[in-house]
Motif scaffolding. Structure first.
Motif, short mmCIF file in Angstrom:
data_model
loop_
_atom_site.label_atom_id
_atom_site.label_comp_id
_atom_site.label_asym_id
_atom_site.label_seq_id
_atom_site.Cartn_x
_atom_site.Cartn_y
_atom_site.Cartn_z
N ARG A 58 -26.47 -9.64 19.17
CA ARG A 58 -25.07 -10.09 19.24
C ARG A 58 -24.28 -9.19 20.16
O ARG A 58 -24.45 -7.95 20.15
N VAL B 129 -20.24 -8.52 21.89
CA VAL B 129 -18.80 -8.79 21.94
C VAL B 129 -18.26 -8.12 23.20
O VAL B 129 -18.49 -6.93 23.42
N ARG C 201 -26.66 -4.82 18.02
CA ARG C 201 -25.34 -5.39 18.32
C ARG C 201 -24.67 -4.52 19.37
O ARG C 201 -24.88 -3.31 19.41
N LEU D 233 -17.67 -9.16 15.69
CA LEU D 233 -19.02 -8.62 15.65
C LEU D 233 -19.78 -9.12 14.44
O LEU D 233 -20.99 -9.36 14.50
N ASP D 234 -19.09 -9.30 13.34
CA ASP D 234 -19.73 -9.63 12.06
C ASP D 234 -20.12 -11.10 11.92
O ASP D 234 -20.97 -11.44 11.10
N VAL E 14 -25.15 -0.35 16.15
CA VAL E 14 -24.25 -1.05 17.07
C VAL E 14 -23.88 -0.09 18.18
O VAL E 14 -23.49 1.05 17.92
N ALA F 155 -14.33 -5.93 15.01
CA ALA F 155 -15.39 -5.93 14.01
C ALA F 155 -15.57 -7.32 13.40
O ALA F 155 -16.69 -7.73 13.07
N VAL G 177 -20.90 -3.87 21.61
CA VAL G 177 -19.48 -4.12 21.91
C VAL G 177 -19.17 -3.43 23.23
O VAL G 177 -19.37 -2.22 23.36
#
Length: 329
Positions: free
Chosen positions: A118, A120, A75, A235-236, A4, A232, A77
């Motif tokens: 993904r 965020v 992923r 994110l999950d 991530v 998180a 963020v």
């Protein structure tokens, strides 16, 4: 092992999120203009996860994509931002948008090219702006966005731009609007122009100075460890029902209550409200107390419940200050 990536990973919330992810064994790629502080690097080395720090500009799409491919990032963020005050708004308005909007677009474009699954986006409660003066609570879907400064305007723009770009590329994106955070890893980094009032009070106390408050402000302060847990949680869970969620505490407390907690573990600390002609030495974000951010949708869709009320946050923060190189995640 897939990784991530966290942009702005050497910032306040970025460090808290990296610590949280490392504590559960994740491979974290921290992307920032600065490497992690030495204190954080020592604490994170004891955690089960793996941290790779990449130094780079968040506006550099090519470097972002190269790092994503090299570390098998699946992923993302996005937390890199300039949190500007009025002084910076006057002196560097373009830079605020270049980082806060341009950096998001660069990261998402790199993610699309690197098959990231993904994303965020860490946004801010500042997007509600003037609505916070009147509303009983700030709702993700119902409250009008009326940002009052360039920071809030740039975060609103980044949300819309990110959602459009994600739709064009078929990226799974969710936006998390962070409440006002405080706690471990907060520091003056050069891109956060007003540190949190709880941290300012603590700085005064540790220097043996009295804190002089403008007023007894009340706010739904979010302890940064809870902020990390909430990020998180987004994110999950892929394919969230809503495009945007408030990441907030769901309860309020006053600055006088915080001062009382600090006084319990900083002997001799004094504080007071500023007199009629006295200059405060603690700054608030606005001359009014913003309405709290609603958290019902986040709780319903992720199960997130904050762990840190005022007393728990004060206790944890005190322990962290005494042993900062030991992870408390």
């Amino acid at each position: 092992m897939a990784a991530v990536m966290v942009t702005g990973a050497s910032g306040f919330v970025g460090l808290a999120l990296a610590e949280h992810l490392l504590a559960r064994g994740e491979h974290v790629v921290g992307y920032d203009l600065s490497p992690p502080p030495a204190q954080a690097a020592r604490a994170f080395a004891a955690l089960p996860g793996r941290l790779d720090a990449v130094v780079g500009d968040v506006r550099d799409e090519v470097r972002l994509a190269r790092a994503m491919r090299m570390h098998r990032v699946d992923r993302l963020v996005m937390l890199a931002a300039i949190t500007a005050d009025a002084v910076r708004e006057r002196s560097a308005p373009q830079a605020i948008f270049e980082v806060n909007v341009g950096g998001v677009l660069a990261a998402l474009s790199a993610a699309a090219a690197s098959h990231v699954q993904r994303a965020v986006l860490g946004s801010s409660g500042s997007v509600y702006g003037a609505s916070g003066r009147e509303a009983a609570s700030l709702d993700e879907l119902a409250t009008p966005l009326q940002p009052e400064g360039l920071y809030g305007l740039s975060k609103q723009a980044s949300e819309g731009a990110a959602q459009r770009l994600a739709a064009l590329h078929g990226l799974d994106l969710v936006v998390g609007r962070l409440g006002t955070c405080f706690g471990p890893w907060e520091a003056a980094t050069g891109v956060r122009d007003t540190l949190s009032a709880p941290f300012q009070v603590l700085q005064r106390a540790r220097r043996g100075e009295a804190a002089v408050l403008p007023r007894d402000s009340r706010r739904d302060w979010l302890y940064v460890r809870d902020a990390a847990t909430a990020l998180a949680a987004l994110l999950d869970r892929p394919a969230m029902p809503l495009p945007v969620y408030n990441l907030a505490a769901g309860f309020e407390w006053s600055m006088s209550q915080w001062c009382e907690r600090v006084a319990d573990w900083q002997p001799g600390f004094a504080w007071r409200m500023a007199g009629a002609h006295e200059q405060p030495n603690v700054s608030y974000y606005a001359p009014y107390d913003r309405a709290p951010m609603a958290t019902g949708r986040l709780r319903a869709d992720t199960g997130f419940v904050p762990r840190f009320d005022l007393d728990a946050a004060a206790s944890d923060f005190r322990d962290w200050l005494r042993h900062p190189t030991e992870s408390h995640a």
